[in-house]
Design a protein around this motif. Structure first.
Motif, PDB file in Angstrom:
ATOM      1  N   LEU A  89     -21.073  85.354 -32.643  1.00 27.88           N
ATOM      2  CA  LEU A  89     -21.747  85.796 -31.422  1.00 27.88           C
ATOM      3  C   LEU A  89     -21.717  84.726 -30.336  1.00 27.88           C
ATOM      4  CD1 LEU A  89     -23.430  88.111 -30.211  1.00 27.88           C
ATOM      5  CD2 LEU A  89     -25.431  87.140 -31.363  1.00 27.88           C
ATOM      6  N   VAL A  90     -21.515  83.483 -30.726  1.00 28.97           N
ATOM      7  CA  VAL A  90     -21.578  82.374 -29.766  1.00 28.97           C
ATOM      8  C   VAL A  90     -20.609  82.552 -28.589  1.00 28.97           C
ATOM      9  CG1 VAL A  90     -21.145  79.891 -29.476  1.00 28.97           C
ATOM     10  CG2 VAL A  90     -22.551  80.712 -31.377  1.00 28.97           C
ATOM     11  N   PRO A  91     -19.353  82.884 -28.823  1.00 28.27           N
ATOM     12  CA  PRO A  91     -18.460  83.074 -27.670  1.00 28.27           C
ATOM     13  C   PRO A  91     -18.968  84.129 -26.693  1.00 28.27           C
ATOM     14  CG  PRO A  91     -17.172  82.919 -29.681  1.00 28.27           C
ATOM     15  CD  PRO A  91     -18.608  82.985 -30.111  1.00 28.27           C
ATOM     16  N   VAL A  92     -19.552  85.184 -27.219  1.00 27.75           N
ATOM     17  CA  VAL A  92     -20.097  86.225 -26.341  1.00 27.75           C
ATOM     18  C   VAL A  92     -21.214  85.642 -25.467  1.00 27.75           C
ATOM     19  CG1 VAL A  92     -21.231  88.467 -26.240  1.00 27.75           C
ATOM     20  CG2 VAL A  92     -19.527  88.018 -28.009  1.00 27.75           C
ATOM     21  N   ILE A  93     -22.063  84.844 -26.088  1.00 25.50           N
ATOM     22  CA  ILE A  93     -23.160  84.228 -25.345  1.00 25.50           C
ATOM     23  C   ILE A  93     -22.618  83.240 -24.322  1.00 25.50           C
ATOM     24  CG2 ILE A  93     -25.096  82.616 -25.623  1.00 25.50           C
ATOM     25  CD1 ILE A  93     -25.913  84.221 -28.059  1.00 25.50           C
ATOM     26  N   LEU A  94     -21.557  82.543 -24.677  1.00 28.64           N
ATOM     27  CA  LEU A  94     -20.924  81.647 -23.700  1.00 28.64           C
ATOM     28  C   LEU A  94     -20.368  82.447 -22.523  1.00 28.64           C
ATOM     29  CD1 LEU A  94     -19.013  79.090 -25.957  1.00 28.64           C
ATOM     30  CD2 LEU A  94     -21.325  78.960 -25.042  1.00 28.64           C
ATOM     31  N   ALA A  95     -19.808  83.612 -22.807  1.00 27.38           N
ATOM     32  CA  ALA A  95     -19.268  84.447 -21.724  1.00 27.38           C
ATOM     33  C   ALA A  95     -20.391  84.911 -20.798  1.00 27.38           C
ATOM     34  CB  ALA A  95     -18.520  85.649 -22.297  1.00 27.38           C
ATOM     35  N   LEU A  96     -21.535  85.226 -21.384  1.00 27.00           N
ATOM     36  CA  LEU A  96     -22.685  85.616 -20.560  1.00 27.00           C
ATOM     37  C   LEU A  96     -23.203  84.428 -19.755  1.00 27.00           C
ATOM     38  CD1 LEU A  96     -24.734  87.683 -19.641  1.00 27.00           C
ATOM     39  CD2 LEU A  96     -26.058  87.251 -21.727  1.00 27.00           C
ATOM     40  N   THR A  97     -23.196  83.261 -20.386  1.00 21.72           N
ATOM     41  CA  THR A  97     -23.592  82.041 -19.677  1.00 21.72           C
ATOM     42  C   THR A  97     -22.676  81.793 -18.485  1.00 21.72           C
ATOM     43  OG1 THR A  97     -24.318  81.129 -21.794  1.00 21.72           O
ATOM     44  CG2 THR A  97     -24.059  79.575 -19.964  1.00 21.72           C
ATOM     45  N   ALA A  98     -21.386  82.001 -18.693  1.00 16.14           N
ATOM     46  CA  ALA A  98     -20.434  81.802 -17.598  1.00 16.14           C
ATOM     47  C   ALA A  98     -20.694  82.794 -16.474  1.00 16.14           C
ATOM     48  CB  ALA A  98     -18.996  81.950 -18.123  1.00 16.14           C
TER      49      ALA A  98
END
Lengths: 166, 166
Positions: A89-98
């Motif tokens: 899930l971390v990459p998804v959260i990074l995408a939302l952070t971006a």
DNA sequence: CTATACAGTTCAATCATTGAACTAAAGGGA
DNA sequence: TCCCTTTAGTTCAATGATTGAACTGTATAG
């Protein structure tokens, strides 16, 4: 009059949201990724209420996104760690952070930046196509009906339309 | 005892969540993307309560993710459309959908599949590195302190650690 | 014997969500 | 004219969720 559960919806987004779609869970998962893994650390870092953190951690453990592990006996102390699905899930959260960085960046600048260990560069997480590797935009995506489509709550209309269209 | 606002946190994830981080907003945005754009259509598709949909739409308009447009006069009727920031959010929501598909897929199969118009293939949305284009995993990402880091709620501990580490 | 650290639990007040019923503005048909 | 339908909401009471403060319990350090 319970909060509507998304868990039974015939929709992968709704099912995902049922697991981690509340206000605090994504921040908790981000903190675990950043090695803020203990109860009182999370309290300090996030400013979340103690009983609510207890509830959130419990529900995240239940749905398999995080694990509770003893890191010390005498006295017994636990810390929380991401499971495989949590790390996924971390990459998804990074995408939302971006996205937040693009559209709601603090005037002081980005608080956190990311470096890709594999290539060594600082980067922006972007969402791309698994077939051709290009970054995708909303306009370039055509949704089509999948095998599990059904006119049930969550995709009552959408399912009908996708069936008809494709 | 208001719900804690994330809007002032020095954290792009929290600021993003403050805009669209509730249970229903991602589903609303997905529906707008899928051309379910009218009030009663959203009610029917999602099964959300009417007054709550009113509130959500209002807050999404306020934070600039969606727009309200007249599609018919006499009587005046409105529909909702994604703005630029809203369309920019779609890939992130697709990435979350793909995660839900991997970890909570209905036994009947995926309800919706996606085709990349540019390359013509059905694909999985994946999060990748803007520098080298490779898909990223949590393990391959090293977070470093950005210029806007600060020990404020949301990143009280994290900011200190990133400063110390890098 | 006291103080501190850690990981929670319990409680009352307030806020959010739900579902049902209601409002309002126009168009169409009998 | 009167009534029904469509669309987009508003209002209301009941129930859940969130908050913040205070409390519990175990163990180590001095």
């Amino acid at each position: 009059m319970e909060r509507t559960s998304f868990a039974e919806m015939r929709c992968s987004l709704a099912r995902g949201l049922d697991m981690i779609g509340d206000w605090w869970s994504p921040l908790i998962i981000r903190d675990l990724f950043l090695n803020v893994t203990r109860f009182d650390e999370l309290i300090e870092d996030l400013g979340i209420s103690r009983n609510l953190l207890t509830r959130r951690l419990k529900s995240l453990v239940e749905c398999g996104v995080i694990d509770r592990e003893i890191y010390q006996r005498r006295p017994v102390r636990y810390e929380y760690r991401l499971t495989e699905s949590g790390r996924d899930l971390v990459p998804v959260i990074l995408a939302l952070t971006a996205w937040g960085d693009r559209w709601a960046r603090p005037k002081e600048g980005s608080p956190i930046l990311f470096v890709h260990k594999t290539c060594g560069h600082q980067f922006q997480p972007q969402v791309s196509c698994s077939a051709c590797g290009q970054a995708i935009s909303a306009d370039a995506v055509k949704p089509i009906a999948g095998p599990g489509g059904a006119a049930k709550p969550g995709t009552r209309l959408v399912a009908r339309r996708l069936q008809g269209a494709s």
